[in-house]
Design a protein around this motif. Structure first.
Motif, mmCIF file in Angstrom:
data_model
loop_
_atom_site.group_PDB
_atom_site.id
_atom_site.type_symbol
_atom_site.label_atom_id
_atom_site.label_comp_id
_atom_site.label_asym_id
_atom_site.label_seq_id
_atom_site.Cartn_x
_atom_site.Cartn_y
_atom_site.Cartn_z
ATOM 1 N N ASP A 680 0.861 -1.188 0.000
ATOM 2 C CA ASP A 680 0.000 0.000 0.000
ATOM 3 C C ASP A 680 0.895 1.235 0.000
ATOM 4 O O ASP A 680 1.906 1.280 0.716
ATOM 5 C CB ASP A 680 -0.924 0.005 1.214
ATOM 6 C CG ASP A 680 -2.126 0.916 1.035
ATOM 7 O OD1 ASP A 680 -3.270 0.395 1.096
ATOM 8 O OD2 ASP A 680 -1.941 2.132 0.852
ATOM 9 N N ASP A 681 0.517 2.242 -0.790
ATOM 10 C CA ASP A 681 1.341 3.438 -0.850
ATOM 11 C C ASP A 681 1.118 4.362 0.332
ATOM 12 O O ASP A 681 1.873 5.301 0.560
ATOM 13 C CB ASP A 681 1.082 4.197 -2.154
ATOM 14 C CG ASP A 681 -0.356 4.650 -2.275
ATOM 15 O OD1 ASP A 681 -1.257 3.910 -1.805
ATOM 16 O OD2 ASP A 681 -0.609 5.726 -2.832
ATOM 17 N N SER A 682 0.055 4.114 1.117
ATOM 18 C CA SER A 682 -0.197 4.916 2.316
ATOM 19 C C SER A 682 0.481 4.269 3.514
ATOM 20 O O SER A 682 0.135 3.140 3.885
ATOM 21 C CB SER A 682 -1.700 5.033 2.579
ATOM 22 O OG SER A 682 -1.939 5.543 3.880
ATOM 23 N N ALA A 704 5.727 -0.410 -0.483
ATOM 24 C CA ALA A 704 5.008 0.837 -0.755
ATOM 25 C C ALA A 704 4.335 0.842 -2.126
ATOM 26 O O ALA A 704 3.472 1.670 -2.391
ATOM 27 C CB ALA A 704 5.953 2.033 -0.645
ATOM 28 N N ASP A 705 4.750 -0.058 -3.050
ATOM 29 C CA ASP A 705 4.149 -0.086 -4.374
ATOM 30 C C ASP A 705 4.381 -1.459 -5.012
ATOM 31 O O ASP A 705 5.055 -2.327 -4.449
ATOM 32 C CB ASP A 705 4.699 1.033 -5.259
ATOM 33 C CG ASP A 705 6.211 1.054 -5.278
ATOM 34 O OD1 ASP A 705 6.787 2.145 -5.328
ATOM 35 O OD2 ASP A 705 6.834 -0.044 -5.207
ATOM 36 N N GLY A 706 3.898 -1.619 -6.272
ATOM 37 C CA GLY A 706 4.009 -2.882 -6.972
ATOM 38 C C GLY A 706 5.434 -3.331 -7.222
ATOM 39 O O GLY A 706 5.777 -4.498 -6.940
ATOM 40 N N THR A 725 -2.990 -6.215 -1.227
ATOM 41 C CA THR A 725 -2.525 -5.049 -1.974
ATOM 42 C C THR A 725 -3.622 -4.010 -2.145
ATOM 43 O O THR A 725 -4.805 -4.344 -2.258
ATOM 44 C CB THR A 725 -2.007 -5.466 -3.365
ATOM 45 O OG1 THR A 725 -1.588 -4.284 -4.079
ATOM 46 C CG2 THR A 725 -3.063 -6.190 -4.164
ATOM 47 N N ASP A 726 -3.181 -2.734 -2.159
ATOM 48 C CA ASP A 726 -4.075 -1.624 -2.477
ATOM 49 C C ASP A 726 -4.407 -1.678 -3.955
ATOM 50 O O ASP A 726 -3.647 -2.218 -4.771
ATOM 51 C CB ASP A 726 -3.389 -0.303 -2.111
ATOM 52 C CG ASP A 726 -4.319 0.883 -2.251
ATOM 53 O OD1 ASP A 726 -5.549 0.668 -2.326
ATOM 54 O OD2 ASP A 726 -3.820 2.017 -2.291
ATOM 55 N N ASP A 733 -0.342 -0.353 -10.205
ATOM 56 C CA ASP A 733 -1.467 -0.477 -9.274
ATOM 57 C C ASP A 733 -1.702 -1.949 -8.895
ATOM 58 O O ASP A 733 -1.023 -2.857 -9.386
ATOM 59 C CB ASP A 733 -2.731 0.147 -9.853
ATOM 60 C CG ASP A 733 -3.197 -0.541 -11.136
ATOM 61 O OD1 ASP A 733 -2.678 -1.639 -11.456
ATOM 62 O OD2 ASP A 733 -4.099 -0.002 -11.817
ATOM 63 N N GLY A 734 -2.693 -2.138 -8.072
ATOM 64 C CA GLY A 734 -2.953 -3.482 -7.566
ATOM 65 C C GLY A 734 -3.423 -4.449 -8.630
ATOM 66 O O GLY A 734 -3.121 -5.643 -8.573
#
Length: 795
Positions: A680-682, A704-706, A725-726, A733-734
């Motif tokens: 998740d990036d948050s 923090a990301d893919g 994953t977000d 993205d997810g």
């Protein structure tokens, strides 16, 4: 319970007790004239009438009155009743039991008017019979139960066995009996009464010579079956089982308090000695210490006085406590006649169903055991009796063809040996054929042929205790389902007892049950293993000895000890309980020889502490599931010690029934925690989700990301088993992350859960189309939502 309900319950209890006595006495009257039994029936019926009238049960009052009239009219024949009249009385007794509410009727009951008419018709028939010395009335039955009486050995009598089972018998549900069914069967036969003046036997009826001695195969001393002791109601007080259990528990607790008081008394004695030492030391201090020594002397005398007074009080308390404990244990004891009481009629009924002639012999019914033991024996004994009637005893034709007496003999024998009850179910039937049992074991896939052929005859007979083992190919109402004997053994082991079988083709079969006299008090041997104090029944320990190096051996890779020419399997109690690894015996260590379920084993312990007769507390909850534990007992310092099952320990040493105990945490490897990657990036959301998962036992990695997620998944180490994953993230993205993972053959099976703020159907469809295994909306996220989804995917 309000007063009305309490009175109703007492009435139903009284009805049940009275009808049990009436049924038993009726069996005697059917067997032959007996003034005492007849008067006993009349007394019980008279009491039943009064109680029913008082409680407003008018129909019971009417039926009891008609039953009384039928019995009374047989007084000229010393109350001897024909089989048909006995049938009518037994059917009416079953209906009375149901009318009282003591038993739920399985089928509609016959009308009271119908039963009254039948009883009155029987009165006419019985009144027309010749007096004592005349010919007996006819008997319609062709199957018989012979009952003999210890008090009048020359008066062997025959009970025709052609009446349905009583509604109150213990096996009523198994046999499909009910008051309605019994009464319906009665109407089909009993209303066909013989006319007065026609006492000759009907066609097909065989009269049994009652003066003939019992079959020679049966023991000569075992000739008593019916015992009719009459308890005087004015000398007995009824006490509820719950109250009795509470008193037992209270006395047990007081006993432990008394033991702790003994420790306190011992400490006071230590105080007296310490004060004496201090006084002597003070005297050596010179003039300044003289006064101190005097004061210490007075303190010592005071402490000594307190010690003496406490000792006297403790001794008086222990005497009274022992007396109360013995009285309460006496209240808990019941004669086994309570257990045997239903069997004359039950055997009569089943013999009729099976077309067999059976002589029932009961010996040792005055033997007493704790009521909890008596109750626990009902089901095992019931199965063994039914098994003997169905499997063991042959039909008349088969017995005559094999040169036996036409009538089979079934014996229930009880005796007390020390702290155990020995109960035997014996029949002189066909016996068990070990060769047949071996073939059945092979046919049913229990053993292969070489293993079956290697069994001794005794081991082949033990096959009958295996779950599902049966030699019957046809299922009957009584047996043939392959269940029961395994349950008999299991239930007896739960009591701390066991069961064995002896048999030979053509000779018969003996099942021997051994159970403790009491489940609440028993001689216990206390042992120490590491820092644990444990106990096991002292009657299962035959000896204790030190290991000699020359006795240590090994058979088939398992450690053994040679003792008195026998080779016993060996194990340490610590290894059986999972406190240590398996090992051979060590020279000089202490070993107990334990016996259980026909097996002996050598068991090493660290120390033997003491042997003491002590109360055993039943286990509840999760501890009750462990078959190697039979209970718990209190130690002097208030701690609990587990009581171990000798049968389970012996089986564990033999390797036939491992205890399957968990190893201690210090020795067992820590369970592997499953790892989840949170993407998740948050940072806040990433931390929250990771904390939720860690709180329920998962390990987490965070990305923090893919691209960071793919990088971590490519690293060596503990594998990731699920990805959360977000949906919306920069760079990848997810959905894209999910698509890449599912397109990689090495990671295609890795579960992916998409966690997003977007809960629309289009977004959900896009995520699932990429291969996501779960989809959770952040706005609705609660701890259990995520835990449930992850748990299902990792199951």
């Amino acid at each position: 319970m309000n007063p009305s309900e309490r009175l109703l319950k007492q009435f139903r209890d009284l009805v049940t007790v009275r009808l049990e006595r009436i049924n038993r006495s009726l069996m005697e009257l059917e067997s032959g004239g007996n003034l005492e039994a007849g008067q006993r029936v009349l007394r019980e019926l008279h009491g039943l009438k009064g109680e029913a009238r008082m409680m407003g049960f008018s129909e019971i009052n009417t039926l009891a009155h008609e039953m009384e009239e039928l019995v009374r009219c047989a007084e000229p024949q010393r109350y001897r009743l024909s089989s048909e009249s006995t049938d009518a009385l037994l059917a009416t007794a079953d209906t009375v039991l149901a009318l009282s509410g003591a038993l739920q009727a399985g089928e509609p009951l016959l009308a009271v008017e119908t039963l009254v008419a039948t009883l009155q018709q029987r009165v006419s028939v019985e009144s027309a019979r010749p007096a004592e010395g005349g010919r007996a009335s006819k008997s319609e039955g062709t199957s018989h139960l012979l009952v003999t009486d210890r008090r009048e050995p020359s008066g062997a009598v025959v009970v025709p066995a052609h009446w349905g089972a009583p509604a109150s018998r213990p096996d009523a549900s198994a046999a499909g009996a009910s008051p309605g069914a019994a009464a319906s069967q009665f109407l089909a036969t009993a209303l066909r009464t013989e006319p007065p003046g026609s006492p000759a036997a009907s066609p097909g009826t065989r009269m049994v010579d009652t003066a003939r001695s019992r079959p020679p195969a049966a023991p000569k001393h075992a000739t008593a079956t019916v015992r009719t002791g009459d308890v005087r109601m004015d000398t007995a007080v009824r006490i509820g089982v719950a109250s009795l259990d509470m008193l037992t528990s209270a006395v047990t607790n007081l006993g432990q308090v008394a033991r702790r008081r003994e420790l306190a008394t011992a400490r006071r004695l230590e105080l007296v000695r310490e004060l004496s030492e201090l006084a002597r030391t003070a005297e050596d201090l010179g003039p300044a210490g003289v006064a101190l020594a005097e004061r210490l002397g007075r303190a010592k005398e005071l402490a000594a006085t307190l010690h003496r007074e406490a000792k006297l009080l403790a001794n008086a308390e222990l005497r009274d406590l022992d007396q109360v404990s013995e009285e309460i244990q006496g209240l808990r004891m019941l004669p086994l006649s309570v257990l045997f009481e239903p069997y004359p009629r039950m055997v009569r009924d089943l013999a009729r169903d099976l077309g067999k002639e059976v002589e029932l012999v009961v010996d040792g019914e005055d033997t007493r055991a704790d009521r909890s033991v008596v109750e626990a024996l009902r089901e095992p004994l019931m199965h063994l009796v039914r098994n003997a009637l169905d499997h063991g005893l042959e039909t008349r034709v088969d017995r005559v063809a094999s040169g036996k007496h036409p009538r089979g003999c079934l014996t229930l024998r009880a005796a007390r040996e020390g702290s155990r009850i020995i109960l035997r179910v014996e029949d002189d039937g066909a016996g068990m054929d070990p060769a047949l049992l071996r073939r059945v074991a092979v046919r049913r896939g229990v053993l292969d042929e070489p293993a079956a052929n290697a069994l001794s005859d005794a081991a082949a007979r033990e096959l009958v205790f295996l779950p599902g083992f049966t030699s019957r190919d046809v299922v009957t109402d009584l047996s043939g389902r392959g269940v029961g004997l395994d349950a008999v053994r299991t239930s007896l082991q739960a009591l701390g007892g066991d069961v064995g079988v002896e048999s030979a083709p053509g000779w018969g079969t003996i099942f021997t049950l051994r159970v403790p006299v009491s489940l609440t008090v028993a001689p216990l041997l206390f042992v120490q293993v590491f820092d644990e104090t444990l106990a096991l029944s002292a009657v299962h320990v035959s000896r204790a000895l030190k290991v000699d190096a020359s006795e240590v051996g090994e058979v088939a890779g398992r450690p053994t000890l040679r003792m008195e020419g026998r080779v016993l399997p060996f194990a340490s109690l610590a290894s059986l309980l999972g406190l240590a690894t398996e090992r051979p015996a060590r020279e000089g260590e202490l070993v107990l020889v334990v016996k259980g379920q026909g097996m002996e084993a050598a068991l090493a312990v660290d120390r033997v502490l003491e042997e003491r007769v002590q109360a055993i507390l039943p286990l509840k909850g999760i501890l009750a599931r462990y078959t190697h534990l039979t209970g718990a007992t209190s130690l002097a310092d208030g701690r609990l010690a587990m009581v171990l099952s000798a049968a389970a320990l012996a089986a564990g040493v033999h390797g036939t029934a491992p205890l399957k105990l968990a190893r201690p945490p210090v020795r067992a490897p820590a369970p592997r925690r499953r790892r989840i990657l949170v993407v998740d990036d948050s940072p806040l959301t990433r931390e929250l989700v990771a904390n939720l998962l860690e709180a329920v036992g998962y390990d987490t990695l965070r990305a923090a990301d893919g691209p960071s997620a793919l990088e971590q998944l490519g690293q060596e180490g503990t594998p990731v088993e699920l990805v959360v994953t977000d949906l919306e993230m920069p760079e990848m993205d997810g959905v894209e992350l999910t698509r890449r993972l599912k397109s990689d053959p090495a990671r295609r099976g890795l579960p992916v859960v998409i966690l997003t703020t977007r809960g629309g159907e289009a977004d959900r469809a896009r995520g699932l189309a990429a291969g996501a295994d779960g989809y959770i909306t952040k706005g609705d996220l609660v701890r259990q939502d995520l835990v449930d989804v992850v748990g299902r995917l990792l199951a």
